[in-house]
Design a protein around this motif. Sequence first.
Motif, PDB file in Angstrom:
ATOM      1  N   ARG A 170       0.832  -1.215   0.000  1.00  0.00           N
ATOM      2  CA  ARG A 170       0.000   0.000   0.000  1.00  0.00           C
ATOM      3  C   ARG A 170       0.864   1.262   0.000  1.00  0.00           C
ATOM      4  NH1 ARG A 170      -5.641  -0.316  -0.102  1.00  0.00           N
ATOM      5  NH2 ARG A 170      -5.228   1.890   0.109  1.00  0.00           N
ATOM      6  N   ILE A 171       1.938   1.244   0.755  1.00  0.00           N
ATOM      7  CA  ILE A 171       2.834   2.410   0.805  1.00  0.00           C
ATOM      8  C   ILE A 171       3.509   2.599  -0.544  1.00  0.00           C
ATOM      9  CG2 ILE A 171       4.982   3.271   1.827  1.00  0.00           C
ATOM     10  CD1 ILE A 171       4.051   1.946   4.462  1.00  0.00           C
ATOM     11  N   ARG A 172       3.941   1.506  -1.176  1.00  0.00           N
ATOM     12  CA  ARG A 172       4.592   1.610  -2.486  1.00  0.00           C
ATOM     13  C   ARG A 172       3.660   2.189  -3.544  1.00  0.00           C
ATOM     14  NH1 ARG A 172       7.865  -4.062  -2.785  1.00  0.00           N
ATOM     15  NH2 ARG A 172       9.705  -3.338  -1.679  1.00  0.00           N
ATOM     16  N   GLU A 173       2.366   1.909  -3.431  1.00  0.00           N
ATOM     17  CA  GLU A 173       1.407   2.454  -4.383  1.00  0.00           C
ATOM     18  C   GLU A 173       1.329   3.975  -4.290  1.00  0.00           C
ATOM     19  OE1 GLU A 173      -2.271   0.581  -3.446  1.00  0.00           O
ATOM     20  OE2 GLU A 173      -1.663  -1.373  -4.218  1.00  0.00           O
ATOM     21  N   ARG A 174       1.607   4.513  -3.125  1.00  0.00           N
ATOM     22  CA  ARG A 174       1.447   5.955  -2.913  1.00  0.00           C
ATOM     23  C   ARG A 174       2.735   6.739  -3.125  1.00  0.00           C
ATOM     24  NH1 ARG A 174      -2.527   7.336   1.803  1.00  0.00           N
ATOM     25  NH2 ARG A 174      -2.232   9.275   0.697  1.00  0.00           N
ATOM     26  N   ILE A 175       3.866   6.051  -3.290  1.00  0.00           N
ATOM     27  CA  ILE A 175       5.152   6.736  -3.413  1.00  0.00           C
ATOM     28  C   ILE A 175       5.604   6.711  -4.867  1.00  0.00           C
ATOM     29  CG2 ILE A 175       7.591   6.631  -2.799  1.00  0.00           C
ATOM     30  CD1 ILE A 175       6.796   5.607  -0.093  1.00  0.00           C
ATOM     31  N   ARG A 176       6.020   7.850  -5.348  1.00  0.00           N
ATOM     32  CA  ARG A 176       6.580   7.966  -6.687  1.00  0.00           C
ATOM     33  C   ARG A 176       8.074   8.254  -6.546  1.00  0.00           C
ATOM     34  NH1 ARG A 176       2.374   6.450  -8.941  1.00  0.00           N
ATOM     35  NH2 ARG A 176       0.547   7.736  -9.282  1.00  0.00           N
ATOM     36  N   VAL A 177       8.889   7.465  -7.222  1.00  0.00           N
ATOM     37  CA  VAL A 177      10.333   7.629  -7.158  1.00  0.00           C
ATOM     38  C   VAL A 177      10.802   8.215  -8.478  1.00  0.00           C
ATOM     39  CG1 VAL A 177      12.543   6.466  -6.897  1.00  0.00           C
ATOM     40  CG2 VAL A 177      10.567   5.705  -5.579  1.00  0.00           C
ATOM     41  N   HIS A 178      11.507   9.317  -8.403  1.00  0.00           N
ATOM     42  CA  HIS A 178      12.082   9.948  -9.579  1.00  0.00           C
ATOM     43  C   HIS A 178      13.589   9.890  -9.451  1.00  0.00           C
ATOM     44  CE1 HIS A 178       8.209  11.607 -10.771  1.00  0.00           C
ATOM     45  NE2 HIS A 178       8.021  11.911  -9.506  1.00  0.00           N
ATOM     46  N   THR A 179      14.258   9.392 -10.467  1.00  0.00           N
ATOM     47  CA  THR A 179      15.715   9.335 -10.434  1.00  0.00           C
ATOM     48  C   THR A 179      16.275  10.420 -11.326  1.00  0.00           C
ATOM     49  OG1 THR A 179      15.765   7.721 -12.230  1.00  0.00           O
ATOM     50  CG2 THR A 179      15.751   6.865  -9.973  1.00  0.00           C
ATOM     51  N   VAL A 180      17.372  10.960 -10.906  1.00  0.00           N
ATOM     52  CA  VAL A 180      18.062  11.988 -11.663  1.00  0.00           C
ATOM     53  C   VAL A 180      19.487  11.510 -11.868  1.00  0.00           C
ATOM     54  CG1 VAL A 180      18.850  14.379 -11.664  1.00  0.00           C
ATOM     55  CG2 VAL A 180      16.645  13.792 -10.664  1.00  0.00           C
ATOM     56  N   GLY A 181      19.945  11.610 -13.100  1.00  0.00           N
ATOM     57  CA  GLY A 181      21.321  11.246 -13.371  1.00  0.00           C
ATOM     58  C   GLY A 181      21.544   9.748 -13.416  1.00  0.00           C
ATOM     59  N   GLY A 182      20.547   9.011 -13.862  1.00  0.00           N
ATOM     60  CA  GLY A 182      20.680   7.570 -13.979  1.00  0.00           C
ATOM     61  C   GLY A 182      21.516   7.195 -15.186  1.00  0.00           C
ATOM     62  N   PRO A 183      21.703   5.897 -15.423  1.00  0.00           N
ATOM     63  CA  PRO A 183      22.554   5.444 -16.530  1.00  0.00           C
ATOM     64  C   PRO A 183      22.076   5.935 -17.892  1.00  0.00           C
ATOM     65  CG  PRO A 183      21.974   3.611 -15.079  1.00  0.00           C
ATOM     66  CD  PRO A 183      21.203   4.801 -14.623  1.00  0.00           C
ATOM     67  N   GLY A 184      20.792   6.103 -18.103  1.00  0.00           N
ATOM     68  CA  GLY A 184      20.301   6.564 -19.399  1.00  0.00           C
ATOM     69  C   GLY A 184      20.493   8.051 -19.628  1.00  0.00           C
ATOM     70  N   ASP A 185      20.792   8.807 -18.581  1.00  0.00           N
ATOM     71  CA  ASP A 185      20.931  10.260 -18.712  1.00  0.00           C
ATOM     72  C   ASP A 185      22.332  10.684 -19.139  1.00  0.00           C
ATOM     73  OD1 ASP A 185      18.362  10.435 -17.894  1.00  0.00           O
ATOM     74  OD2 ASP A 185      18.824  10.984 -15.832  1.00  0.00           O
ATOM     75  N   TRP A 186      23.309   9.800 -19.080  1.00  0.00           N
ATOM     76  CA  TRP A 186      24.688  10.179 -19.359  1.00  0.00           C
ATOM     77  C   TRP A 186      24.924  10.213 -20.852  1.00  0.00           C
ATOM     78  CZ3 TRP A 186      28.988   7.953 -21.686  1.00  0.00           C
ATOM     79  CH2 TRP A 186      30.182   8.618 -21.456  1.00  0.00           C
ATOM     80  N   GLN A 187      25.629  11.230 -21.321  1.00  0.00           N
ATOM     81  CA  GLN A 187      25.981  11.320 -22.726  1.00  0.00           C
ATOM     82  C   GLN A 187      27.466  11.621 -22.832  1.00  0.00           C
ATOM     83  OE1 GLN A 187      23.595  14.298 -24.533  1.00  0.00           O
ATOM     84  NE2 GLN A 187      21.696  13.133 -24.354  1.00  0.00           N
ATOM     85  N   ALA A 188      28.096  11.019 -23.818  1.00  0.00           N
ATOM     86  CA  ALA A 188      29.526  11.250 -24.040  1.00  0.00           C
ATOM     87  C   ALA A 188      29.723  12.671 -24.558  1.00  0.00           C
ATOM     88  CB  ALA A 188      30.076  10.240 -25.037  1.00  0.00           C
ATOM     89  N   PRO A 189      30.843  13.314 -24.194  1.00  0.00           N
ATOM     90  CA  PRO A 189      31.101  14.663 -24.714  1.00  0.00           C
ATOM     91  C   PRO A 189      31.301  14.629 -26.224  1.00  0.00           C
ATOM     92  CG  PRO A 189      32.959  13.855 -23.436  1.00  0.00           C
ATOM     93  CD  PRO A 189      31.875  12.857 -23.298  1.00  0.00           C
ATOM     94  N   ARG A 190      30.844  15.687 -26.879  1.00  0.00           N
ATOM     95  CA  ARG A 190      30.942  15.760 -28.333  1.00  0.00           C
ATOM     96  C   ARG A 190      32.106  16.662 -28.715  1.00  0.00           C
ATOM     97  NH1 ARG A 190      24.817  16.587 -28.236  1.00  0.00           N
ATOM     98  NH2 ARG A 190      24.068  14.470 -28.431  1.00  0.00           N
ATOM     99  N   GLY A 191      32.734  16.341 -29.845  1.00  0.00           N
ATOM    100  CA  GLY A 191      33.800  17.185 -30.367  1.00  0.00           C
ATOM    101  C   GLY A 191      35.146  16.877 -29.735  1.00  0.00           C
ATOM    102  N   PRO A 192      36.169  17.581 -30.183  1.00  0.00           N
ATOM    103  CA  PRO A 192      37.511  17.330 -29.645  1.00  0.00           C
ATOM    104  C   PRO A 192      37.622  17.837 -28.208  1.00  0.00           C
ATOM    105  CG  PRO A 192      37.543  19.186 -31.162  1.00  0.00           C
ATOM    106  CD  PRO A 192      36.161  18.593 -31.227  1.00  0.00           C
ATOM    107  N   ALA A 193      38.539  17.230 -27.488  1.00  0.00           N
ATOM    108  CA  ALA A 193      38.752  17.634 -26.098  1.00  0.00           C
ATOM    109  C   ALA A 193      39.349  19.034 -26.075  1.00  0.00           C
ATOM    110  CB  ALA A 193      39.678  16.646 -25.411  1.00  0.00           C
ATOM    111  N   ARG A 194      38.820  19.868 -25.202  1.00  0.00           N
ATOM    112  CA  ARG A 194      39.315  21.231 -25.077  1.00  0.00           C
ATOM    113  C   ARG A 194      40.263  21.317 -23.895  1.00  0.00           C
ATOM    114  NH1 ARG A 194      34.196  24.624 -24.217  1.00  0.00           N
ATOM    115  NH2 ARG A 194      33.871  22.901 -22.810  1.00  0.00           N
ATOM    116  N   PRO A 195      41.263  22.170 -23.979  1.00  0.00           N
ATOM    117  CA  PRO A 195      42.128  22.343 -22.806  1.00  0.00           C
ATOM    118  C   PRO A 195      41.346  23.008 -21.679  1.00  0.00           C
ATOM    119  CG  PRO A 195      42.716  23.906 -24.529  1.00  0.00           C
ATOM    120  CD  PRO A 195      41.688  22.984 -25.097  1.00  0.00           C
TER     121      PRO A 195
END
Length: 160
Positions: A109-134
Motif C-alpha cells: 500500500r505504501i509503495r502504491e502511494r510513493i513515486r520515485v524519480h531518479t536523476v542522473g541515472g545510466p540513461g541520462d549520461w551522454q559522451a562529450p561531443r567534439g575534440p577535447a578542449r584544454p
Amino acid sequence: MWLFLLFLLVPLIEIALFIQVGGWIGLWPTLAIVVATAIAGTLLVRSQGSEALLRLRRSFDELRDPTEPLAHGAMILFSGALLLTPGFFTDTVGFLLLVPQVRAFLLRRIRERIRVHTVGGPGDWQAPRGPARPRDDVIEGDYSVEDTPPRDGPSGWTRH
C-alpha cells in the motif's frame, strides 16, 4: 489535521477499553494482561528484529535493494513501541504489525502511494561531443619533498 485526530482518538479509545475490560474482569487481571502483552511483545519484537537485521545484511551481501528489509525493520520497531505503550488498542496494532503478511500488505500500500524519480541515472549520461578542449582551471607548478624527522609530540596543527 489527521495526526491531531490520531493523537486525540488513540488515548480516548485506550481509556474506553481500559474501563470496559476492567469492568468485565477487574483491575488486577487487566493490569496483568497489560504487563503480559508488554513482555510477550518485547520477546517477539526481539526475535523478529534479529531476523529482519539478518535479511538486511543478506541483501547487502547479495547487492540487492535493501528497502524491503529496512521497511520491515522499521515496522517491527514501531510495533515494539506500540507494544510497550500500555493499552489494548495499541497492543492489537502492535501485534498485527508483527505478522509478516500484514507488514507485506502495508508495504504494498505504501509503495502504491510513493513515486520515485531518479536523476542522473545510466540513461541520462551522454559522451562529450567534439575534440577535447584544454581546461582553463589547470594551474602548473613545481614542488619538492622535504625530509623531516617524525615528531613524537602533538601535531603541528594544534598548540597545547
